[in-house]
Design a protein around this motif. Structure first.
Motif, PDB file in Angstrom:
ATOM      1  N   SER A 298       3.936   6.127  -5.199  1.00 36.25           N
ATOM      2  CA  SER A 298       3.969   5.797  -6.776  1.00 36.25           C
ATOM      3  C   SER A 298       2.811   6.649  -7.483  1.00 36.25           C
ATOM      4  O   SER A 298       2.858   6.679  -8.398  1.00 36.25           O
ATOM      5  CB  SER A 298       4.175   4.501  -7.173  1.00 36.25           C
ATOM      6  N   GLY A 299       1.922   7.208  -6.652  1.00 32.51           N
ATOM      7  CA  GLY A 299       1.026   8.004  -7.116  1.00 32.51           C
ATOM      8  C   GLY A 299      -0.337   7.537  -7.766  1.00 32.51           C
ATOM      9  O   GLY A 299      -0.732   7.931  -8.803  1.00 32.51           O
ATOM     10  N   LEU A 300      -0.391   6.102  -7.570  1.00 33.46           N
ATOM     11  CA  LEU A 300      -1.288   5.267  -8.235  1.00 33.46           C
ATOM     12  C   LEU A 300      -2.817   5.224  -7.688  1.00 33.46           C
ATOM     13  O   LEU A 300      -2.976   5.402  -6.389  1.00 33.46           O
ATOM     14  CB  LEU A 300      -0.845   3.786  -8.216  1.00 33.46           C
ATOM     15  N   SER A 301      -3.641   5.178  -8.542  1.00 31.53           N
ATOM     16  CA  SER A 301      -5.069   5.010  -8.214  1.00 31.53           C
ATOM     17  C   SER A 301      -5.744   3.563  -9.226  1.00 31.53           C
ATOM     18  O   SER A 301      -4.954   3.263 -10.300  1.00 31.53           O
ATOM     19  CB  SER A 301      -5.996   5.991  -8.894  1.00 31.53           C
TER      20      SER A 301
ATOM     21  N   GLU B 299      15.881  13.190 -14.642  1.00 28.64           N
ATOM     22  CA  GLU B 299      15.146  13.736 -13.764  1.00 28.64           C
ATOM     23  C   GLU B 299      14.391  12.590 -12.743  1.00 28.64           C
ATOM     24  O   GLU B 299      13.660  11.808 -13.094  1.00 28.64           O
ATOM     25  CB  GLU B 299      14.286  14.899 -14.192  1.00 28.64           C
ATOM     26  N   PRO B 300      14.652  12.772 -11.379  1.00 27.27           N
ATOM     27  CA  PRO B 300      13.878  12.122 -10.422  1.00 27.27           C
ATOM     28  C   PRO B 300      12.427  12.345 -10.861  1.00 27.27           C
ATOM     29  O   PRO B 300      12.024  13.634 -10.579  1.00 27.27           O
ATOM     30  CB  PRO B 300      14.329  12.273  -9.104  1.00 27.27           C
ATOM     31  N   CYS B 301      11.425  11.231 -10.431  1.00 29.90           N
ATOM     32  CA  CYS B 301      10.015  11.571 -10.654  1.00 29.90           C
ATOM     33  C   CYS B 301       9.335  11.355  -9.377  1.00 29.90           C
ATOM     34  O   CYS B 301       9.883  10.634  -8.469  1.00 29.90           O
ATOM     35  CB  CYS B 301       9.531  10.386 -11.557  1.00 29.90           C
ATOM     36  N   ARG B 302       8.843  12.635  -8.994  1.00 31.82           N
ATOM     37  CA  ARG B 302       8.138  12.633  -7.593  1.00 31.82           C
ATOM     38  C   ARG B 302       6.777  12.828  -7.828  1.00 31.82           C
ATOM     39  O   ARG B 302       6.295  13.956  -7.449  1.00 31.82           O
ATOM     40  CB  ARG B 302       8.788  13.852  -7.016  1.00 31.82           C
ATOM     41  N   PRO B 303       6.034  11.747  -7.870  1.00 37.88           N
ATOM     42  CA  PRO B 303       4.489  11.988  -8.171  1.00 37.88           C
ATOM     43  C   PRO B 303       3.697  12.552  -6.915  1.00 37.88           C
ATOM     44  O   PRO B 303       4.476  12.095  -5.735  1.00 37.88           O
ATOM     45  CB  PRO B 303       4.042  10.618  -8.607  1.00 37.88           C
ATOM     46  N   GLN B 304       2.623  12.999  -6.913  1.00 35.36           N
ATOM     47  CA  GLN B 304       1.970  13.533  -5.947  1.00 35.36           C
ATOM     48  C   GLN B 304       1.343  12.028  -5.172  1.00 35.36           C
ATOM     49  O   GLN B 304       1.000  11.101  -5.961  1.00 35.36           O
ATOM     50  CB  GLN B 304       0.599  14.020  -6.396  1.00 35.36           C
ATOM     51  N   VAL B 305       1.647  11.888  -3.920  1.00 38.93           N
ATOM     52  CA  VAL B 305       1.069  10.676  -3.235  1.00 38.93           C
ATOM     53  C   VAL B 305      -0.299  10.685  -3.040  1.00 38.93           C
ATOM     54  O   VAL B 305      -1.143  11.428  -2.857  1.00 38.93           O
ATOM     55  CB  VAL B 305       1.604  10.831  -1.663  1.00 38.93           C
ATOM     56  N   SER B 306      -0.875   9.315  -3.629  1.00 38.48           N
ATOM     57  CA  SER B 306      -2.095   9.196  -3.522  1.00 38.48           C
ATOM     58  C   SER B 306      -2.665   8.539  -2.203  1.00 38.48           C
ATOM     59  O   SER B 306      -1.791   7.940  -1.177  1.00 38.48           O
ATOM     60  CB  SER B 306      -2.562   8.110  -4.909  1.00 38.48           C
ATOM     61  N   ASP B 307      -3.678   8.284  -2.196  1.00 33.06           N
ATOM     62  CA  ASP B 307      -4.719   7.668  -0.884  1.00 33.06           C
ATOM     63  C   ASP B 307      -5.269   6.459  -1.383  1.00 33.06           C
ATOM     64  O   ASP B 307      -6.358   6.089  -0.814  1.00 33.06           O
ATOM     65  CB  ASP B 307      -5.631   8.696  -0.308  1.00 33.06           C
ATOM     66  N   VAL B 308      -4.803   5.814  -2.122  1.00 30.99           N
ATOM     67  CA  VAL B 308      -5.425   4.480  -3.009  1.00 30.99           C
ATOM     68  C   VAL B 308      -5.723   3.401  -1.850  1.00 30.99           C
ATOM     69  O   VAL B 308      -4.832   3.344  -1.055  1.00 30.99           O
ATOM     70  CB  VAL B 308      -4.384   3.861  -4.078  1.00 30.99           C
TER      71      VAL B 308
ATOM     72  N   PHE C 167       2.368  -8.597 -11.321  1.00 33.91           N
ATOM     73  CA  PHE C 167       1.777  -9.686 -10.458  1.00 33.91           C
ATOM     74  C   PHE C 167       1.268  -8.720  -9.168  1.00 33.91           C
ATOM     75  O   PHE C 167       0.068  -8.747  -8.751  1.00 33.91           O
ATOM     76  CB  PHE C 167       2.631 -10.747  -9.738  1.00 33.91           C
ATOM     77  N   LEU C 168       2.061  -7.977  -8.751  1.00 31.88           N
ATOM     78  CA  LEU C 168       1.777  -7.208  -7.453  1.00 31.88           C
ATOM     79  C   LEU C 168       0.662  -6.259  -7.628  1.00 31.88           C
ATOM     80  O   LEU C 168      -0.205  -6.043  -6.777  1.00 31.88           O
ATOM     81  CB  LEU C 168       3.169  -6.471  -7.024  1.00 31.88           C
ATOM     82  N   LEU C 169       0.683  -5.603  -8.807  1.00 29.06           N
ATOM     83  CA  LEU C 169      -0.430  -4.564  -9.137  1.00 29.06           C
ATOM     84  C   LEU C 169      -1.894  -5.286  -9.440  1.00 29.06           C
ATOM     85  O   LEU C 169      -2.743  -4.973  -8.844  1.00 29.06           O
ATOM     86  CB  LEU C 169      -0.071  -3.753 -10.323  1.00 29.06           C
ATOM     87  N   ARG C 170      -1.766  -6.396  -9.846  1.00 22.93           N
ATOM     88  CA  ARG C 170      -2.949  -7.468  -9.999  1.00 22.93           C
ATOM     89  C   ARG C 170      -3.422  -7.766  -8.675  1.00 22.93           C
ATOM     90  O   ARG C 170      -4.636  -7.627  -8.450  1.00 22.93           O
ATOM     91  CB  ARG C 170      -2.546  -8.511 -10.714  1.00 22.93           C
ATOM     92  N   TYR C 171      -2.627  -8.197  -7.727  1.00 23.12           N
ATOM     93  CA  TYR C 171      -2.816  -8.550  -6.519  1.00 23.12           C
ATOM     94  C   TYR C 171      -3.476  -7.279  -5.700  1.00 23.12           C
ATOM     95  O   TYR C 171      -4.438  -7.465  -4.835  1.00 23.12           O
ATOM     96  CB  TYR C 171      -1.734  -9.078  -5.571  1.00 23.12           C
TER      97      TYR C 171
ATOM     98  N   THR D 129       0.904  -1.201  -0.202  1.00 24.61           N
ATOM     99  CA  THR D 129      -0.090   0.111   0.019  1.00 24.61           C
ATOM    100  C   THR D 129       0.814   1.381   0.004  1.00 24.61           C
ATOM    101  O   THR D 129       0.684   2.124  -0.722  1.00 24.61           O
ATOM    102  CB  THR D 129      -0.939  -0.091   1.353  1.00 24.61           C
ATOM    103  N   GLU D 130       1.879   1.033   0.842  1.00 24.12           N
ATOM    104  CA  GLU D 130       2.762   2.515   0.926  1.00 24.12           C
ATOM    105  C   GLU D 130       3.450   2.496  -0.520  1.00 24.12           C
ATOM    106  O   GLU D 130       3.730   3.867  -1.054  1.00 24.12           O
ATOM    107  CB  GLU D 130       3.916   2.227   1.881  1.00 24.12           C
ATOM    108  N   LEU D 131       4.009   1.423  -1.317  1.00 17.58           N
ATOM    109  CA  LEU D 131       4.615   1.531  -2.322  1.00 17.58           C
ATOM    110  C   LEU D 131       3.461   2.102  -3.524  1.00 17.58           C
ATOM    111  O   LEU D 131       3.923   3.103  -4.159  1.00 17.58           O
ATOM    112  CB  LEU D 131       4.906   0.241  -2.801  1.00 17.58           C
ATOM    113  N   PHE D 132       2.392   1.597  -3.634  1.00 21.65           N
ATOM    114  CA  PHE D 132       1.192   2.187  -4.534  1.00 21.65           C
ATOM    115  C   PHE D 132       1.089   3.719  -4.337  1.00 21.65           C
ATOM    116  O   PHE D 132       0.937   4.344  -5.318  1.00 21.65           O
ATOM    117  CB  PHE D 132       0.025   1.183  -4.300  1.00 21.65           C
ATOM    118  N   ARG D 133       0.977   4.067  -3.092  1.00 18.15           N
ATOM    119  CA  ARG D 133       0.597   5.647  -2.705  1.00 18.15           C
ATOM    120  C   ARG D 133       1.848   6.575  -3.239  1.00 18.15           C
ATOM    121  O   ARG D 133       1.410   7.470  -3.671  1.00 18.15           O
ATOM    122  CB  ARG D 133       0.170   5.633  -1.323  1.00 18.15           C
TER     123      ARG D 133
END
Length: 275
Positions: A77-80, A131-140, A101-105, A71-75
């Motif tokens: 990474s800015g994912l929904s 350039e490092p990518c710093r996406p907006q943290v999500s609350d997924v 697989f982890l995303l499917r899970y 969950t921390e990794l997904f968030r």
């Protein structure tokens, strides 16, 4: 058939969130260094051992992260859950498939693997930067698909015939047969397993999604069988999981602990060619 693998030249128009999963089992820092030297603009980096495994766990060589870790990794990474997500590695490697697989899970609904990897996107004209990518943290909130994950106990049930299904070992035949074992303390395979070397999924270095591969897989498992895939540490079984998902295997699981977890229990039996 589920559209899991995509080619750089047939990406539909529209926005994808990008994950760079490049890694080298022989040099664990190589993937991150490559990412820092140049990656597809906007991509975040997922490291096999620092992000996609819980290396503090004793359940195999590349253990499954906890739900909290994922969950921390997904968030960060800015994912929904409804994002279109495109994952790449070096092409024809197992690392993007591990991320898949982890995303499917986690319940992400539109996740794809790029067959040609980083070079395919670069050649297709996608911009590269350092350039490092710093996406907006999500609350997924992940929608956990627990049926995709097989435990050691699940695998034991299949192996002993107490649970319906088949086991498919994605390692090379020599390791499956117990003739050569460079990594684990006990040679052989989980009793009752079938063998399908994951590298057979590739043609000219990249994953082949043609009918020939589907026919090869169907010789190993029927479409209506309940399939659990494993390998040595759960990494190279991921492309087999992804390809079976791609061709529409309806009942499919991955044993992330895999053979390295199985043999960590001295009471678990193994089979060899000589048995």
């Amino acid at each position: 058939m589920t559209d899991v693998f995509k080619s750089a030249d047939d990406l539909s128009e529209g926005y994808y969130k990008l994950i760079d999963a490049r890694f080298s089992l022989g040099d664990p820092e190589a993937g991150r260094k490559a990412f820092e030297e140049g990656h597809i603009a906007g991509a975040v980096y997922w490291d096999l051992e620092k992000d996609m495994s819980d290396m503090d766990s004793d359940r195999g060589r590349h253990p499954m992260p906890s739900r909290a870790q994922l969950t921390e990794l997904f968030r960060r990474s800015g994912l929904s859950l409804d994002d279109r997500i495109l994952i790449y590695d070096g092409g024809g490697e197992p690392f993007a498939a591990r991320a898949y697989f982890l995303l499917r899970y986690g319940g992400f609904r539109h996740t794809f693997i790029l067959k040609e990897g980083f070079d395919g996107l670069r050649t297709a004209g996608y911009p590269v930067d350092a350039e490092p990518c710093r996406p907006q943290v999500s609350d997924v909130e992940p929608d956990w698909q627990a049926h995709l994950l097989a435990s050691r106990e699940d695998v034991k049930g299949v192996s002993e015939g107490r649970e319906e299904g088949v086991l498919i070992d994605a390692r090379a035949a020599e390791r499956f047969l117990g003739k050569h074992e460079p990594l684990d303390p006990v040679a052989g395979h989980i009793p009752g397993a079938r063998n399908f070397d994951w590298t057979r999924l590739k043609k000219e270095g990249y994953f082949d999604t043609g009918e020939a591969v589907e026919q090869l897989l169907r010789k190993t498992a029927d479409k209506d069988e309940k399939v659990t895939v494993y390998c040595g540490s759960g990494v190279t079984a991921a492309p087999l999981f992804a390809m079976l998902d791609h061709i529409g295997q309806e009942d499919l699981r991955l044993y992330v602990g895999s053979y390295s977890d199985w043999v960590s229990d001295p009471d678990n039996p193994v089979e060899k060619e000589s048995d």
